[in-house]
Design a protein around this motif. Structure first.
Motif, PDB file in Angstrom:
ATOM      1  N   VAL A 118       0.820  -1.215   0.000  1.00 57.22           N
ATOM      2  CA  VAL A 118       0.000   0.000   0.000  1.00 57.22           C
ATOM      3  C   VAL A 118       0.851   1.260   0.000  1.00 57.22           C
ATOM      4  CG1 VAL A 118      -1.750   1.310   1.251  1.00 57.22           C
ATOM      5  CG2 VAL A 118      -1.913  -1.180   1.160  1.00 57.22           C
ATOM      6  N   SER A 119       1.935   1.250   0.758  1.00 54.74           N
ATOM      7  CA  SER A 119       2.684   2.480   0.996  1.00 54.74           C
ATOM      8  C   SER A 119       3.858   2.682   0.050  1.00 54.74           C
ATOM      9  CB  SER A 119       3.214   2.486   2.439  1.00 54.74           C
ATOM     10  OG  SER A 119       2.183   2.201   3.359  1.00 54.74           O
ATOM     11  N   THR A 120       4.378   1.599  -0.532  1.00 51.17           N
ATOM     12  CA  THR A 120       5.586   1.678  -1.352  1.00 51.17           C
ATOM     13  C   THR A 120       5.311   1.289  -2.806  1.00 51.17           C
ATOM     14  OG1 THR A 120       6.880   1.069   0.607  1.00 51.17           O
ATOM     15  CG2 THR A 120       7.983   0.921  -1.532  1.00 51.17           C
ATOM     16  N   TYR A 121       4.878   0.060  -3.003  1.00 51.37           N
ATOM     17  CA  TYR A 121       4.673  -0.429  -4.371  1.00 51.37           C
ATOM     18  C   TYR A 121       3.612   0.387  -5.107  1.00 51.37           C
ATOM     19  CZ  TYR A 121       3.701  -3.491  -8.305  1.00 51.37           C
ATOM     20  OH  TYR A 121       3.517  -3.973  -9.571  1.00 51.37           O
ATOM     21  N   SER A 122       2.648   0.921  -4.367  1.00 50.96           N
ATOM     22  CA  SER A 122       1.565   1.679  -5.009  1.00 50.96           C
ATOM     23  C   SER A 122       2.087   2.921  -5.724  1.00 50.96           C
ATOM     24  CB  SER A 122       0.504   2.082  -3.986  1.00 50.96           C
ATOM     25  OG  SER A 122       1.023   3.007  -3.046  1.00 50.96           O
ATOM     26  N   TYR A 123       3.251   3.427  -5.318  1.00 52.33           N
ATOM     27  CA  TYR A 123       3.809   4.593  -6.009  1.00 52.33           C
ATOM     28  C   TYR A 123       4.118   4.240  -7.463  1.00 52.33           C
ATOM     29  CZ  TYR A 123       6.415   8.976  -6.519  1.00 52.33           C
ATOM     30  OH  TYR A 123       6.836  10.223  -6.923  1.00 52.33           O
ATOM     31  N   GLN A 124       4.698   3.074  -7.646  1.00 51.47           N
ATOM     32  CA  GLN A 124       4.978   2.605  -9.014  1.00 51.47           C
ATOM     33  C   GLN A 124       3.692   2.205  -9.740  1.00 51.47           C
ATOM     34  OE1 GLN A 124       4.449  -0.600 -10.198  1.00 51.47           O
ATOM     35  NE2 GLN A 124       6.022  -1.084 -11.710  1.00 51.47           N
ATOM     36  N   SER A 125       2.833   1.449  -9.080  1.00 52.60           N
ATOM     37  CA  SER A 125       1.641   0.934  -9.766  1.00 52.60           C
ATOM     38  C   SER A 125       0.680   2.060 -10.144  1.00 52.60           C
ATOM     39  CB  SER A 125       0.928  -0.107  -8.891  1.00 52.60           C
ATOM     40  OG  SER A 125       0.524   0.441  -7.653  1.00 52.60           O
ATOM     41  N   LEU A 126       0.576   3.092  -9.292  1.00 53.93           N
ATOM     42  CA  LEU A 126      -0.278   4.228  -9.608  1.00 53.93           C
ATOM     43  C   LEU A 126       0.302   5.018 -10.784  1.00 53.93           C
ATOM     44  CD1 LEU A 126      -2.763   5.940  -8.797  1.00 53.93           C
ATOM     45  CD2 LEU A 126      -1.249   7.235  -7.292  1.00 53.93           C
ATOM     46  N   ALA A 127       1.615   5.223 -10.763  1.00 49.19           N
ATOM     47  CA  ALA A 127       2.268   5.947 -11.856  1.00 49.19           C
ATOM     48  C   ALA A 127       2.087   5.217 -13.178  1.00 49.19           C
ATOM     49  CB  ALA A 127       3.753   6.125 -11.546  1.00 49.19           C
ATOM     50  N   VAL A 128       2.308   3.916 -13.179  1.00 52.63           N
ATOM     51  CA  VAL A 128       2.170   3.123 -14.411  1.00 52.63           C
ATOM     52  C   VAL A 128       0.730   3.171 -14.916  1.00 52.63           C
ATOM     53  CG1 VAL A 128       2.268   0.785 -15.356  1.00 52.63           C
ATOM     54  CG2 VAL A 128       4.137   1.635 -13.927  1.00 52.63           C
ATOM     55  N   ALA A 129      -0.231   3.103 -14.002  1.00 47.79           N
ATOM     56  CA  ALA A 129      -1.640   3.157 -14.404  1.00 47.79           C
ATOM     57  C   ALA A 129      -1.974   4.478 -15.083  1.00 47.79           C
ATOM     58  CB  ALA A 129      -2.536   2.955 -13.184  1.00 47.79           C
ATOM     59  N   CYS A 130      -1.318   5.557 -14.649  1.00 52.65           N
ATOM     60  CA  CYS A 130      -1.629   6.883 -15.174  1.00 52.65           C
ATOM     61  C   CYS A 130      -0.800   7.276 -16.393  1.00 52.65           C
ATOM     62  CB  CYS A 130      -1.451   7.930 -14.077  1.00 52.65           C
ATOM     63  SG  CYS A 130      -2.702   7.849 -12.785  1.00 52.65           S
ATOM     64  N   THR A 144       6.407  11.717   1.934  1.00 53.63           N
ATOM     65  CA  THR A 144       7.175  10.826   2.784  1.00 53.63           C
ATOM     66  C   THR A 144       7.368  11.446   4.156  1.00 53.63           C
ATOM     67  OG1 THR A 144       9.188   9.463   2.905  1.00 53.63           O
ATOM     68  CG2 THR A 144       9.440  11.714   2.039  1.00 53.63           C
ATOM     69  N   PHE A 145       7.969  10.671   5.041  1.00 49.43           N
ATOM     70  CA  PHE A 145       8.368  11.161   6.358  1.00 49.43           C
ATOM     71  C   PHE A 145       9.791  10.666   6.562  1.00 49.43           C
ATOM     72  CE2 PHE A 145       8.668  11.000  11.029  1.00 49.43           C
ATOM     73  CZ  PHE A 145       8.200  12.264  11.351  1.00 49.43           C
ATOM     74  N   ASP A 146      10.714  11.570   6.729  1.00 52.09           N
ATOM     75  CA  ASP A 146      12.161  11.331   6.717  1.00 52.09           C
ATOM     76  C   ASP A 146      12.552   9.890   7.065  1.00 52.09           C
ATOM     77  OD1 ASP A 146      14.886  11.482   6.761  1.00 52.09           O
ATOM     78  OD2 ASP A 146      15.011  13.036   8.282  1.00 52.09           O
ATOM     79  N   ALA A 147      12.954   9.146   6.029  1.00 51.28           N
ATOM     80  CA  ALA A 147      13.283   7.729   6.208  1.00 51.28           C
ATOM     81  C   ALA A 147      14.777   7.489   6.344  1.00 51.28           C
ATOM     82  CB  ALA A 147      12.720   6.916   5.043  1.00 51.28           C
ATOM     83  N   THR A 148      15.557   8.552   6.546  1.00 50.71           N
ATOM     84  CA  THR A 148      16.989   8.372   6.759  1.00 50.71           C
ATOM     85  C   THR A 148      17.282   7.991   8.205  1.00 50.71           C
ATOM     86  OG1 THR A 148      17.353  10.711   7.304  1.00 50.71           O
ATOM     87  CG2 THR A 148      17.520  10.085   4.979  1.00 50.71           C
ATOM     88  N   LYS A 149      16.240   8.045   9.047  1.00 46.68           N
ATOM     89  CA  LYS A 149      16.416   7.746  10.475  1.00 46.68           C
ATOM     90  C   LYS A 149      15.381   6.710  10.912  1.00 46.68           C
ATOM     91  CE  LYS A 149      17.824  12.541  11.301  1.00 46.68           C
ATOM     92  NZ  LYS A 149      17.619  12.962   9.884  1.00 46.68           N
ATOM     93  N   ALA A 150      15.680   6.030  12.006  1.00 44.72           N
ATOM     94  CA  ALA A 150      14.712   5.117  12.626  1.00 44.72           C
ATOM     95  C   ALA A 150      13.972   5.890  13.718  1.00 44.72           C
ATOM     96  CB  ALA A 150      15.427   3.916  13.225  1.00 44.72           C
ATOM     97  N   LYS A 161       8.456   3.796   3.956  1.00 45.58           N
ATOM     98  CA  LYS A 161       8.801   5.127   3.445  1.00 45.58           C
ATOM     99  C   LYS A 161      10.204   5.146   2.846  1.00 45.58           C
ATOM    100  CE  LYS A 161       5.052   7.511   4.401  1.00 45.58           C
ATOM    101  NZ  LYS A 161       4.184   8.017   3.309  1.00 45.58           N
ATOM    102  N   ALA A 162      11.123   4.389   3.431  1.00 44.98           N
ATOM    103  CA  ALA A 162      12.459   4.275   2.840  1.00 44.98           C
ATOM    104  C   ALA A 162      12.348   3.660   1.445  1.00 44.98           C
ATOM    105  CB  ALA A 162      13.362   3.431   3.730  1.00 44.98           C
ATOM    106  N   GLY A 163      11.478   2.657   1.318  1.00 45.10           N
ATOM    107  CA  GLY A 163      11.243   2.062   0.008  1.00 45.10           C
ATOM    108  C   GLY A 163      10.597   3.040  -0.955  1.00 45.10           C
ATOM    109  N   LEU A 164       9.678   3.855  -0.444  1.00 47.37           N
ATOM    110  CA  LEU A 164       9.032   4.872  -1.269  1.00 47.37           C
ATOM    111  C   LEU A 164      10.063   5.862  -1.802  1.00 47.37           C
ATOM    112  CD1 LEU A 164       6.413   6.350  -2.274  1.00 47.37           C
ATOM    113  CD2 LEU A 164       6.471   7.602  -0.106  1.00 47.37           C
TER     114      LEU A 164
END
Length: 255
Positions: A118-130, A144-150, A161-164
């Motif tokens: 839902v949070s990561t792969y959907s960025y690609q799948s939504l873009a491809v759909a459009c 996103t929310f800063d994924a450089t930190k835990a 979010k790091a994947g996003l």
């Protein structure tokens, strides 16, 4: 029509309430000359009611980003309202409760995979759909929310979010040939419905309020919305794969 986004056709996902960043984006975009179509998931009647609070009521399309049929049908559904898309806003994220709130070591794959789809792969799948709707000069912007930190309670959503953030860079790589940009806005903590669903999220709120150099208003989505709209506009024609921080400067500080 005048404005930063005059004549732009935008598809905005993730409007749940009028406190959501996505609602702020839709509002600022309309105020700056854009035509907007929203997508909603689940309680569609609620999204339709919220859409009436915009300067101009926006049409709402049902979209579950984990549903292949919904994604395949999206271009035709959008064409019922506008003949193409100049900008796409990805404001979608979800993780089951078992994957948040300090449960990192206990979360099972079924719940983690849901968060990642839902949070990561959907960025690609939504873009491809459009893509059939988009032309050179188009812009895709995610949140996103800063994924450089835990972060203490973010757990698998932080991983998602790091994947996003990585997915946006790869989308920038693969869509650059088509003249389509991909960028993210990293906002500070805001009291959205998504944030309220994360146990212990108030820890972020306290830190930002105390330490952000510019200060931080936990209830003001407009700064993040303006940044998204700027990236959707023609004012960043050579910027892609970027993450713009809208967090009062908190990310720039040491521990």
């Amino acid at each position: 029509m005048s404005g930063l986004l005059a004549g732009k056709r935008l598809l905005v996902t993730g409007v749940i309430t009028d406190s959501s960043i996505a609602f702020g984006v839709a509002k600022v975009a309309q105020e700056n000359g854009a035509s907007v179509v929203l997508t909603g998931y689940g309680r569609l009647s609620l999204v339709e009611r919220i859409a009436k609070r915009l300067p101009e009521t926006a049409p709402v399309i049902e979209l579950d980003v984990t549903n292949a049929e919904h994604l395949a049908a999206l271009p035709d559904k959008v064409r019922e309202h506008m003949d193409g898309v100049d900008g796409l806003v990805h404001s979608i994220g979800f993780a089951p409760q078992s994957a948040l709130g300090g449960q990192f070591l206990n979360a099972g794959w079924d719940d983690v995979s849901t968060a990642l789809q839902v949070s990561t792969y959907s960025y690609q799948s939504l873009a491809v759909a459009c893509l059939p709707l988009m032309q050179p000069g188009g812009s895709i912007v995610g949140l996103t929310f800063d994924a450089t930190k835990a972060w203490p309670v973010y757990d698998w959503m932080g991983v998602a979010k790091a994947g996003l953030e990585s997915a946006s860079r790869y989308l920038a790589l693969h869509l650059g040939k088509q003249g389509i940009r991909s960028n993210l806005v990293s906002a500070g903590p805001l009291r959205t419905m998504a944030a309220k669903s994360i146990p212990g999220f108030e820890q972020f709120e306290e830190a930002w309020s105390e330490r952000a150099p510019l200060g931080w208003d936990l209830s003001d989505t407009e700064p993040a919305a303006r940044a998204v709209c700027a990236l959707l506009s023609d004012w960043f024609p050579a910027t892609t794969g970027e993450i713009v921080h809208v967090d009062g400067g908190y990310h720039a500080l040491g521990a």
